[in-house]
Design a protein around this motif. Structure first.
Motif, PDB file in Angstrom:
ATOM      1  N   VAL A   1       0.862  -1.189   0.000  1.00  0.00           N
ATOM      2  CA  VAL A   1       0.000   0.000   0.000  1.00  0.00           C
ATOM      3  C   VAL A   1       0.894   1.234   0.000  1.00  0.00           C
ATOM      4  CG1 VAL A   1      -1.861   1.233   1.164  1.00  0.00           C
ATOM      5  CG2 VAL A   1      -1.690  -1.250   1.411  1.00  0.00           C
ATOM      6  N   VAL A   2       0.538   2.212  -0.826  1.00  0.00           N
ATOM      7  CA  VAL A   2       1.221   3.502  -0.785  1.00  0.00           C
ATOM      8  C   VAL A   2       0.179   4.558  -0.434  1.00  0.00           C
ATOM      9  CG1 VAL A   2       2.579   5.220  -2.010  1.00  0.00           C
ATOM     10  CG2 VAL A   2       2.913   2.789  -2.504  1.00  0.00           C
ATOM     11  N   ALA A   3       0.366   5.184   0.730  1.00  0.00           N
ATOM     12  CA  ALA A   3      -0.455   6.320   1.131  1.00  0.00           C
ATOM     13  C   ALA A   3       0.193   7.559   0.526  1.00  0.00           C
ATOM     14  CB  ALA A   3      -0.526   6.425   2.651  1.00  0.00           C
ATOM     15  N   VAL A   4      -0.459   8.134  -0.459  1.00  0.00           N
ATOM     16  CA  VAL A   4       0.100   9.252  -1.219  1.00  0.00           C
ATOM     17  C   VAL A   4      -0.433  10.566  -0.667  1.00  0.00           C
ATOM     18  CG1 VAL A   4       0.191  10.368  -3.495  1.00  0.00           C
ATOM     19  CG2 VAL A   4       0.329   7.870  -3.308  1.00  0.00           C
ATOM     20  N   GLN A   5       0.453  11.540  -0.552  1.00  0.00           N
ATOM     21  CA  GLN A   5       0.056  12.924  -0.324  1.00  0.00           C
ATOM     22  C   GLN A   5       0.550  13.741  -1.510  1.00  0.00           C
ATOM     23  OE1 GLN A   5       2.300  11.622   2.481  1.00  0.00           O
ATOM     24  NE2 GLN A   5       0.455  10.362   2.701  1.00  0.00           N
ATOM     25  N   GLU A   6      -0.227  14.743  -1.852  1.00  0.00           N
ATOM     26  CA  GLU A   6       0.038  15.578  -3.028  1.00  0.00           C
ATOM     27  C   GLU A   6       0.195  14.748  -4.299  1.00  0.00           C
ATOM     28  OE1 GLU A   6       2.379  19.113  -2.996  1.00  0.00           O
ATOM     29  OE2 GLU A   6       2.528  19.112  -0.809  1.00  0.00           O
ATOM     30  N   PRO A   7      -0.847  13.990  -4.657  1.00  0.00           N
ATOM     31  CA  PRO A   7      -0.837  13.348  -5.970  1.00  0.00           C
ATOM     32  C   PRO A   7      -0.993  14.414  -7.050  1.00  0.00           C
ATOM     33  CG  PRO A   7      -3.002  13.135  -4.971  1.00  0.00           C
ATOM     34  CD  PRO A   7      -2.113  13.768  -3.934  1.00  0.00           C
ATOM     35  N   PRO A   8      -0.765  14.077  -8.313  1.00  0.00           N
ATOM     36  CA  PRO A   8      -0.960  15.077  -9.371  1.00  0.00           C
ATOM     37  C   PRO A   8      -2.394  15.576  -9.383  1.00  0.00           C
ATOM     38  CG  PRO A   8      -0.662  12.868 -10.285  1.00  0.00           C
ATOM     39  CD  PRO A   8      -0.317  12.782  -8.842  1.00  0.00           C
ATOM     40  N   ARG A   9      -2.557  16.878  -9.593  1.00  0.00           N
ATOM     41  CA  ARG A   9      -3.889  17.494  -9.602  1.00  0.00           C
ATOM     42  C   ARG A   9      -4.197  18.012 -11.001  1.00  0.00           C
ATOM     43  NH1 ARG A   9      -5.393  19.327  -4.502  1.00  0.00           N
ATOM     44  NH2 ARG A   9      -7.478  19.600  -5.416  1.00  0.00           N
ATOM     45  N   GLY A  10      -5.357  18.653 -11.127  1.00  0.00           N
ATOM     46  CA  GLY A  10      -5.728  19.256 -12.394  1.00  0.00           C
ATOM     47  C   GLY A  10      -6.543  18.312 -13.265  1.00  0.00           C
ATOM     48  N   PRO A  11      -6.866  18.759 -14.492  1.00  0.00           N
ATOM     49  CA  PRO A  11      -7.747  17.982 -15.366  1.00  0.00           C
ATOM     50  C   PRO A  11      -7.247  16.564 -15.647  1.00  0.00           C
ATOM     51  CG  PRO A  11      -7.413  20.199 -16.234  1.00  0.00           C
ATOM     52  CD  PRO A  11      -6.459  20.034 -15.101  1.00  0.00           C
ATOM     53  N   TRP A  12      -5.940  16.367 -15.698  1.00  0.00           N
ATOM     54  CA  TRP A  12      -5.386  15.055 -16.023  1.00  0.00           C
ATOM     55  C   TRP A  12      -4.756  14.380 -14.805  1.00  0.00           C
ATOM     56  CZ3 TRP A  12      -7.444  14.122 -20.457  1.00  0.00           C
ATOM     57  CH2 TRP A  12      -7.629  15.154 -21.376  1.00  0.00           C
TER      58      TRP A  12
ATOM     59  N   THR B   1      -5.959  16.123  -1.566  1.00  0.00           N
ATOM     60  CA  THR B   1      -4.499  16.028  -1.622  1.00  0.00           C
ATOM     61  C   THR B   1      -3.981  14.689  -1.104  1.00  0.00           C
ATOM     62  OG1 THR B   1      -4.288  17.086   0.546  1.00  0.00           O
ATOM     63  CG2 THR B   1      -4.213  18.527  -1.379  1.00  0.00           C
ATOM     64  N   THR B   2      -4.803  13.650  -1.170  1.00  0.00           N
ATOM     65  CA  THR B   2      -4.379  12.310  -0.764  1.00  0.00           C
ATOM     66  C   THR B   2      -4.847  11.287  -1.780  1.00  0.00           C
ATOM     67  OG1 THR B   2      -6.384  11.919   0.549  1.00  0.00           O
ATOM     68  CG2 THR B   2      -4.495  12.899   1.701  1.00  0.00           C
ATOM     69  N   ALA B   3      -4.262  10.088  -1.703  1.00  0.00           N
ATOM     70  CA  ALA B   3      -4.669   8.963  -2.543  1.00  0.00           C
ATOM     71  C   ALA B   3      -4.139   7.685  -1.916  1.00  0.00           C
ATOM     72  CB  ALA B   3      -4.135   9.127  -3.970  1.00  0.00           C
ATOM     73  N   LEU B   4      -4.674   6.561  -2.354  1.00  0.00           N
ATOM     74  CA  LEU B   4      -4.194   5.246  -1.908  1.00  0.00           C
ATOM     75  C   LEU B   4      -3.927   4.374  -3.132  1.00  0.00           C
ATOM     76  CD1 LEU B   4      -6.363   3.996   1.113  1.00  0.00           C
ATOM     77  CD2 LEU B   4      -3.924   4.528   1.131  1.00  0.00           C
ATOM     78  N   LEU B   5      -2.737   3.808  -3.178  1.00  0.00           N
ATOM     79  CA  LEU B   5      -2.365   2.834  -4.201  1.00  0.00           C
ATOM     80  C   LEU B   5      -2.185   1.488  -3.515  1.00  0.00           C
ATOM     81  CD1 LEU B   5       0.390   4.888  -6.099  1.00  0.00           C
ATOM     82  CD2 LEU B   5      -2.102   5.053  -6.303  1.00  0.00           C
ATOM     83  N   VAL B   6      -2.608   0.410  -4.189  1.00  0.00           N
ATOM     84  CA  VAL B   6      -2.613  -0.919  -3.566  1.00  0.00           C
ATOM     85  C   VAL B   6      -2.083  -1.951  -4.553  1.00  0.00           C
ATOM     86  CG1 VAL B   6      -4.078  -2.682  -2.501  1.00  0.00           C
ATOM     87  CG2 VAL B   6      -4.590  -0.271  -2.145  1.00  0.00           C
TER      88      VAL B   6
END
Length: 219
Positions: free
Chosen positions: A32-43, A68-73
């Motif tokens: 698991v990767v707890a992400v902060q500041e993933p890419p933002r904007g339309p894409w 400003t967060t995400a989870l990768l698994v």
């Protein structure tokens, strides 16, 4: 249950060396990767999906209320209740949220708290409810707390959770770290067999924060 390798990392919206980010995540062999500041904007979401794919992971939570967060698994792991939650904010400040899911029986929460102390205190209301309301076998809260050890928000969190990264060293800024802003806290009963920061040539160019890795398992 088998252990779960959790990485927390502020990626600064992939403004630095993206290939280094991919290489680091692959080398860490994260579940698991707890992400902060993933890419933002339309894409932003598609960029995050491509990053996850290149690193051998899938996106469990991104966008929407996660802000400003995400989870990768890791593919194949049982994931339930993957959700996002918006946090309180005031005009002129960054809108923030939480990303969380039950991964292999453990609730993993990715957090990126405010730069402002008063706003961090307001974030504690929903965050505390999320920690206390879990029906899983444990909680792992991972993220960029924007506060160093001993601060009021961290003290409040530590009434319910245990900081297992007290000995990992400073994590920000990546090139010459002197502040420990990134941490992992766990609920009682969650076992931790490893906790470390990763500081090498790749992590210094991948982001302005260093990643933190913990190995956890529930009773």
């Amino acid at each position: 249950m088998p252990s779960l390798r959790v990485v927390t990392w502020n990626l600064r919206q992939l403004k630095d060396d993206r290939s280094a980010v991919v290489d680091v995540i692959r080398a860490l062999d994260a579940d698991v990767v707890a992400v902060q500041e993933p890419p933002r904007g339309p894409w932003g979401r598609s960029r995050l999906r491509r990053l996850a794919h290149d690193a051998g992971l899938t996106v469990a939570v991104a966008g929407g209320g996660a802000r400003t967060t995400a989870l990768l698994v890791r593919p194949g792991l049982p994931v339930h209740g993957a959700r996002s939650m918006r946090l309180a904010w005031r005009p002129g400040r960054t809108r923030r949220g939480l990303a969380f899911a039950e991964v292999a029986g453990i609730r993993v929460i990715s957090v990126h708290l405010s730069l402002a102390e008063a706003e961090r205190q307001r974030h504690l209301v929903r965050l505390g409810h999320l920690v206390r309301s879990t029906t899983s076998s444990g909680v792992v809260l991972a993220g960029d707390l924007n506060e160093e050890p001993g601060g009021p928000t961290r003290r409040a969190l530590e009434r319910h959770l245990r900081d297992v990264t007290t000995a990992v060293g400073p994590t920000f800024p990546a090139r010459r770290p002197h502040r420990r802003l990134d941490a992992v806290l766990v609920s009682p009963g969650v076992r931790v067999s490893q906790a470390r920061r990763v500081q090498d040539e790749l992590t210094r160019v991948a982001s302005d924060h260093l990643p933190v890795v913990v190995e956890v398992s529930s009773p």
